[in-house]
Design an enzyme around this catalytic site. Sequence first.
Site, PDB file in Angstrom:
ATOM      1  CG  ASN A 120      21.839  57.605 -26.732  1.00  0.00           C
ATOM      2  OD1 ASN A 120      22.534  58.573 -26.446  1.00  0.00           O
ATOM      3  ND2 ASN A 120      20.784  57.256 -26.042  1.00  0.00           N
ATOM      4  NE  ARG A 154     -10.724  71.627  10.091  1.00  0.00           N
ATOM      5  CZ  ARG A 154     -11.145  70.722  10.979  1.00  0.00           C
ATOM      6  NH1 ARG A 154     -10.668  70.731  12.204  1.00  0.00           N
ATOM      7  NH2 ARG A 154     -12.030  69.808  10.630  1.00  0.00           N
TER       8      ARG A 154
END
Length: 395
Positions: free
Chosen positions: A386, A16
């Site tokens: 970076n 269900r």
Amino acid sequence: MSELKVAILAAGKGTRMNSDHSKVLFPLCGVPMVQYVLWEAAQLSPLKPIVLIGYQGEQVAAALGDQAEYVWQREQLGTGDAVKKVCAQLPGFSGDLLVLYGDTPFISAQSLRAMIEVHRSQRAAATVLTAELTDPTGYGRILRSPTGVLSGIVEEKDASPDEKSIREVNTGIYCFSVPLLRSVLGQLKPQNAQGEYYLTDAIGLLAAAGQPLATVKSERPEEIMGPNDRKALARTEAKMRREILDRIMEAGVTVIDPASTYIDPRVRIGRDSTIYPGVILMGETKIGANCRIGPYTQITSSVVGEGSHVYFSNLTGTTLGKRVEVGPYTHLRPGTKVADQAKIGGFVEIKNSTVGINSKVPHLSYIGDTTIGAEVNIGAGAITCNYDGVRKWPT
Ligand code: UD1
Ligand code: CA
């Protein structure tokens, strides 16, 4: 005292839920439902619990890892077949087997311990945890002899109208003496309305064999409830969330608005901290004492030192020292370490970097793969470049 092994049945599909995933893996407050059952099981016995897996079994085993042993049930032939598979995994074991379900996250070690004590003091072949429900629809009913002795369990689908009027139900939680359980498992037959091997029939067989049986009536029937569909899942989530918040408040934390606060059960928060509205704390997050968290902040798998203040921000995999200030609109990503008394201000993103004691990154910055020492003030709009397109460089 005889040894105790815990078996958690989790092979079913949970039809269900209407899902491609196993029901027991649905998260409640960020943690798979079955994990709550495992936490309680771990408090009851030093032996590793067995989780019976079937539907999406690989995922269940992967999610739980080495907390449990796994037994496969490839076809869901019923709870009797499930426990037969568990017993086959326990050759020579002559202790007790506690049978639990993977979809009842509210079950407590405390209630289970009380049941095991009755089982042992009465030297029972089997002890059934029962519950008295105003609406027993759907559950197996407890059958008793005229003198009140447990004589069997009948499933709703096999029950007569008289039996259906019984309000004492089988919670599906049992403690069995394994040698006696083995003596009847071979006699289970799938001759019933569902064509399944019912574990409940083992109770009738033990009763017929004159074995001593015991029952314990649950004082907290809500502990055996589990969700069967997504509407019930949402209600279960709300109830679990409230239980977690209650525990946190009992431990000395102020939660200004429980209705807008979401906390994972693994989170720890120190005394006299205050959680403001709109806060989500996930993963194994640790917040120290005397912190102010929120409003509108999400913190995942992070450590926040005592006396810190984090507001309108998002932190993941971050470690903050003591008396740190973060916010508003701050994004701290994995690998960020901020030392004591540092301040990270508005519109700042930091990734995999260290910020030293008493340093500040107050406004509009991106800091990545960077080490910032103590007493440094990074000016507004600073960016560490970076990435050169190929490699990441530390600053
Ligand atoms: C079962 C009991 C019923 C009890 C109820 C409580 C039986 C025959 N009936 O009914 O008396 O009132 O629990 O909730 O035992 N499972 C497996 N493999 C299987 C079958 C089930 O692992 O082959 C697992 C399911 O995943 C689930 C649990 O066992 O977690 C219970 O199975 P389910 O089919 O839901 O039993 P009920 O019909 O609810
Ligand atoms: Ca069920």
